[in-house]
Design a protein around this motif. Structure first.
Motif, PDB file in Angstrom:
ATOM      1  N   ILE A 138       6.195   2.112   8.396  1.00  0.00           N
ATOM      2  CA  ILE A 138       5.434   1.538   7.268  1.00  0.00           C
ATOM      3  C   ILE A 138       4.062   2.206   7.185  1.00  0.00           C
ATOM      4  N   LYS A 139       3.662   2.574   5.964  1.00  0.00           N
ATOM      5  CA  LYS A 139       2.302   3.058   5.728  1.00  0.00           C
ATOM      6  C   LYS A 139       1.699   2.275   4.564  1.00  0.00           C
ATOM      7  N   ILE A 140       0.385   2.335   4.459  1.00  0.00           N
ATOM      8  CA  ILE A 140      -0.302   1.645   3.352  1.00  0.00           C
ATOM      9  C   ILE A 140      -0.648   2.656   2.264  1.00  0.00           C
ATOM     10  N   ASP A 141      -0.366   2.289   1.022  1.00  0.00           N
ATOM     11  CA  ASP A 141      -0.800   3.099  -0.119  1.00  0.00           C
ATOM     12  C   ASP A 141      -1.669   2.197  -1.010  1.00  0.00           C
ATOM     13  N   PRO A 142      -2.953   2.524  -1.149  1.00  0.00           N
ATOM     14  CA  PRO A 142      -3.863   1.674  -1.949  1.00  0.00           C
ATOM     15  C   PRO A 142      -3.414   1.501  -3.390  1.00  0.00           C
ATOM     16  N   TYR A 143      -2.513   2.369  -3.858  1.00  0.00           N
ATOM     17  CA  TYR A 143      -1.987   2.231  -5.217  1.00  0.00           C
ATOM     18  C   TYR A 143      -1.397   0.827  -5.421  1.00  0.00           C
ATOM     19  N   TYR A 144      -0.858   0.255  -4.338  1.00  0.00           N
ATOM     20  CA  TYR A 144      -0.195  -1.052  -4.473  1.00  0.00           C
ATOM     21  C   TYR A 144      -1.152  -2.233  -4.369  1.00  0.00           C
ATOM     22  N   TYR A 146       9.100   7.005   5.292  1.00  0.00           N
ATOM     23  CA  TYR A 146       8.212   5.836   5.338  1.00  0.00           C
ATOM     24  C   TYR A 146       8.451   4.923   4.151  1.00  0.00           C
ATOM     25  N   LEU A 147       8.060   3.681   4.349  1.00  0.00           N
ATOM     26  CA  LEU A 147       7.984   2.734   3.235  1.00  0.00           C
ATOM     27  C   LEU A 147       6.488   2.456   3.008  1.00  0.00           C
ATOM     28  N   TYR A 148       6.026   2.663   1.776  1.00  0.00           N
ATOM     29  CA  TYR A 148       4.613   2.444   1.455  1.00  0.00           C
ATOM     30  C   TYR A 148       4.427   1.072   0.833  1.00  0.00           C
ATOM     31  N   LEU A 149       3.454   0.314   1.364  1.00  0.00           N
ATOM     32  CA  LEU A 149       3.177  -1.025   0.832  1.00  0.00           C
ATOM     33  C   LEU A 149       1.680  -1.193   0.584  1.00  0.00           C
ATOM     34  N   GLY A 150       1.317  -2.340  -0.024  1.00  0.00           N
ATOM     35  CA  GLY A 150      -0.095  -2.660  -0.287  1.00  0.00           C
ATOM     36  C   GLY A 150      -0.596  -3.736   0.658  1.00  0.00           C
ATOM     37  N   LYS A 168      -5.492   2.432   6.996  1.00  0.00           N
ATOM     38  CA  LYS A 168      -4.961   3.286   8.091  1.00  0.00           C
ATOM     39  C   LYS A 168      -3.928   2.535   8.934  1.00  0.00           C
ATOM     40  N   GLU A 169      -3.690   1.280   8.596  1.00  0.00           N
ATOM     41  CA  GLU A 169      -2.724   0.505   9.382  1.00  0.00           C
ATOM     42  C   GLU A 169      -1.301   1.069   9.198  1.00  0.00           C
ATOM     43  N   VAL A 170      -0.542   1.059  10.281  1.00  0.00           N
ATOM     44  CA  VAL A 170       0.860   1.497  10.183  1.00  0.00           C
ATOM     45  C   VAL A 170       1.768   0.515  10.911  1.00  0.00           C
ATOM     46  N   GLY A 171       3.008   0.466  10.485  1.00  0.00           N
ATOM     47  CA  GLY A 171       4.041  -0.310  11.177  1.00  0.00           C
ATOM     48  C   GLY A 171       4.924   0.662  11.938  1.00  0.00           C
ATOM     49  N   ILE A 172       5.040   0.422  13.240  1.00  0.00           N
ATOM     50  CA  ILE A 172       5.793   1.361  14.097  1.00  0.00           C
ATOM     51  C   ILE A 172       7.030   0.649  14.648  1.00  0.00           C
ATOM     52  N   ASP A 173       8.134   1.377  14.693  1.00  0.00           N
ATOM     53  CA  ASP A 173       9.331   0.809  15.341  1.00  0.00           C
ATOM     54  C   ASP A 173       9.171   1.023  16.850  1.00  0.00           C
ATOM     55  N   LYS A 174       9.017  -0.077  17.582  1.00  0.00           N
ATOM     56  CA  LYS A 174       8.730  -0.001  19.023  1.00  0.00           C
ATOM     57  C   LYS A 174       9.855   0.723  19.774  1.00  0.00           C
ATOM     58  N   LYS A 175      11.078   0.587  19.247  1.00  0.00           N
ATOM     59  CA  LYS A 175      12.219   1.169  19.979  1.00  0.00           C
ATOM     60  C   LYS A 175      12.215   2.708  19.938  1.00  0.00           C
ATOM     61  N   THR A 176      11.753   3.259  18.814  1.00  0.00           N
ATOM     62  CA  THR A 176      11.786   4.731  18.683  1.00  0.00           C
ATOM     63  C   THR A 176      10.378   5.330  18.675  1.00  0.00           C
ATOM     64  N   ASN A 177       9.373   4.447  18.617  1.00  0.00           N
ATOM     65  CA  ASN A 177       7.960   4.859  18.514  1.00  0.00           C
ATOM     66  C   ASN A 177       7.674   5.632  17.217  1.00  0.00           C
ATOM     67  N   LYS A 178       8.507   5.444  16.199  1.00  0.00           N
ATOM     68  CA  LYS A 178       8.302   6.151  14.921  1.00  0.00           C
ATOM     69  C   LYS A 178       7.597   5.239  13.923  1.00  0.00           C
TER      70      LYS A 178
END
Ligand code: NAP
Ligand code: F7E
Length: 352
Positions: A297-303, A217-221, A284-294
């Motif tokens: 992206i996740k959210i980390d409040p640290y950012y 995953y890539l964690y963002l704010g 709790k929001e996530v970014g999903i790759d529609k092609k693989t359903n994986k």
């Protein structure tokens, strides 16, 4: 014809490296302030860094001046010795979130630093032309949807407050002591040379690593913040043009378009063959790759920041008029430049 001499403070950073390349092409003798560090910090300029301190034998290369914006004595010694025609002050603790954690240091370098340089210019060689790297962060969460040179400042972080002091110090030295001192009020500008902990570079590198299965995953704010993102290489040419004007003045530089962090993720994803869709809300929001359903992206409040600037959009019409300059690189092209170069850098085990 005698060559012009420039001192770049912050030469090892993103902008300093592009400006150095540009000034060398313009036939300047370029001196650059480099901080002593225990690990190499000259990756962005190694290809144009001289091994000699001698101007004659350093043809087309940067002469390294060890120094730090925290030391007046050091700044004065450098200026007294090299007597530059132009000084570009790009040196800063430039990370907004980090400035909340090290506010006093940020003020020392970002606010008092310019004062130290301007005092040295006043006392040693008052005809040096000075450029101060000011920031759109000074506008904060502005009441004006579009910001220009007349927009009221509303700094909301230690970084932004310190930059506002640097801005006013520059104006004061221009007005009070007739020094050619200009502020370039820069909106966000990016490139493959951007530092790894700024959001654009982090997204590009993070998504490539997810694609290469180096991480899950890539964690963002804050995904909804909007920024006016330009191409750093172009902005550095403007810095030089500003110092060639007849009169010192203050100018905004921006593209007059803005996109959210979420838009940047989607655009970089597209370049890498992801199709990112969003599910959930808040942390709790996530970014999903529609092609693989994986999930990628996740959210980390640290950012998250104690206070974030939600939207910046620049009006650079004063600059367009004064130097007949317009941005050439669209948002889409900038993202592509960054993704393509990052793939190459990763292959060569480089960051920059
Ligand atoms: P950057 O990549 O973070 O580079 C900052 C430079 O300042 C580096 O060379 C750094 O040296 C140097 N520096 C840090 N602390 C210093 C100190 N105590 N004494 C002397 N030098 C010091 O920043 P950038 O993106 O190139 O930005 C250039 C300037 O424009 C900065 O002043 C920044 O605040 C301002 N600005 C940037 C943007 C943007 O979007 N990029 C927008 C508006 C304004 P090390 O390499 O040793 O750390
Ligand atoms: O953040 C959000 C973050 O750190 C941009 C500096 O060059 O431009 C730069 O400051 C946005 C913010 O740049 C992450 O909250 C989300 O809203 O890339 P950034 P910045 O703070 O705009 C100005 C003009 C300067 O003067 C500064 O020197 O992105 N964001 N998630 C994140 N930001 C970071 N860094 N990391 C994240 O994970």
């Amino acid at each position: 014809m005698t060559k012009k001499r420039a001192l770049i403070i912050g030469i090892t950073g993103q902008d300093g490296s592009y400006l150095a390349e540009f000034l060398i092409k313009k036939n300047y003798i370029v001196h650059g302030m480099v901080r002593r560090s225990s690990m190499p910090n000259t990756q962005r300029i190694d290809h144009i860094l001289s091994t000699s301190r001698d101007e004659e034998s350093s043809n087309k290369k940067i002469i390294r001046e060890y120094g730090d914006l925290s030391s007046s004595e050091n700044i004065q010694n450098i200026i007294r010795r090299i007597k530059p025609d132009e000084i570009y002050n790009l040196g800063a603790q430039s990370h907004v979130k980090v400035s909340f954690e090290i506010p006093e240091y940020t003020y020392d370098i970002v606010a008092v630093g310019p004062l130290r340089v301007l005092e040295a210019i006043k006392n040693i060689k008052p005809n040096i032309k000075y450029l101060q790297a000011s920031s759109s962060e000074m506008f904060g969460n502005s009441e004006n949807n579009i910001q220009n040179e007349n927009t009221q400042f509303n700094p909301e972080s230690p970084y932004a407050s310190a930059k506002t002091l640097g801005y006013w110090t520059t104006r004061n030295y221009r007005d009070n002591f007739k020094i050619f001192a200009s502020n370039v009020i820069m909106f966000n500008h990016e490139s493959p040379r951007r530092g790894l902990n700024f959001v654009t570079k982090k997204i590009v590198r993070g998504l490539i690593e997810v694609k290469n299965k180096k991480r899950k995953y890539l964690y963002l704010g804050n995904l909804n913040a909007k920024r006016d993102w330009g191409y750093a290489k172009e902005y550095c040419e403007v810095m030089w043009k500003m110092l060639q004007l007849k009169k010192a003045d203050d100018f905004v530089i921006a593209t007059n378009t803005h996109y959210s962090v979420r838009d940047f993720v989607e655009a970089a994803g597209k370049e890498l063959n992801f199709e990112i869709i969003w599910k959930g809300k808040g942390t709790k929001e996530v970014g999903i790759d529609k092609k693989t359903n994986k999930t990628v992206i996740k959210i980390d409040p640290y950012y998250f920041r104690p206070n974030d600037v939600q939207s910046l959009l620049g009006d650079a019409s004063k600059l367009y008029k004064a130097i007949k300059w317009k941005p050439k690189t669209s948002f889409k092209k900038l993202v592509k430049i960054m993704v393509d170069k990052e793939i190459e850098l990763i292959k060569n085990h480089k960051i920059y």
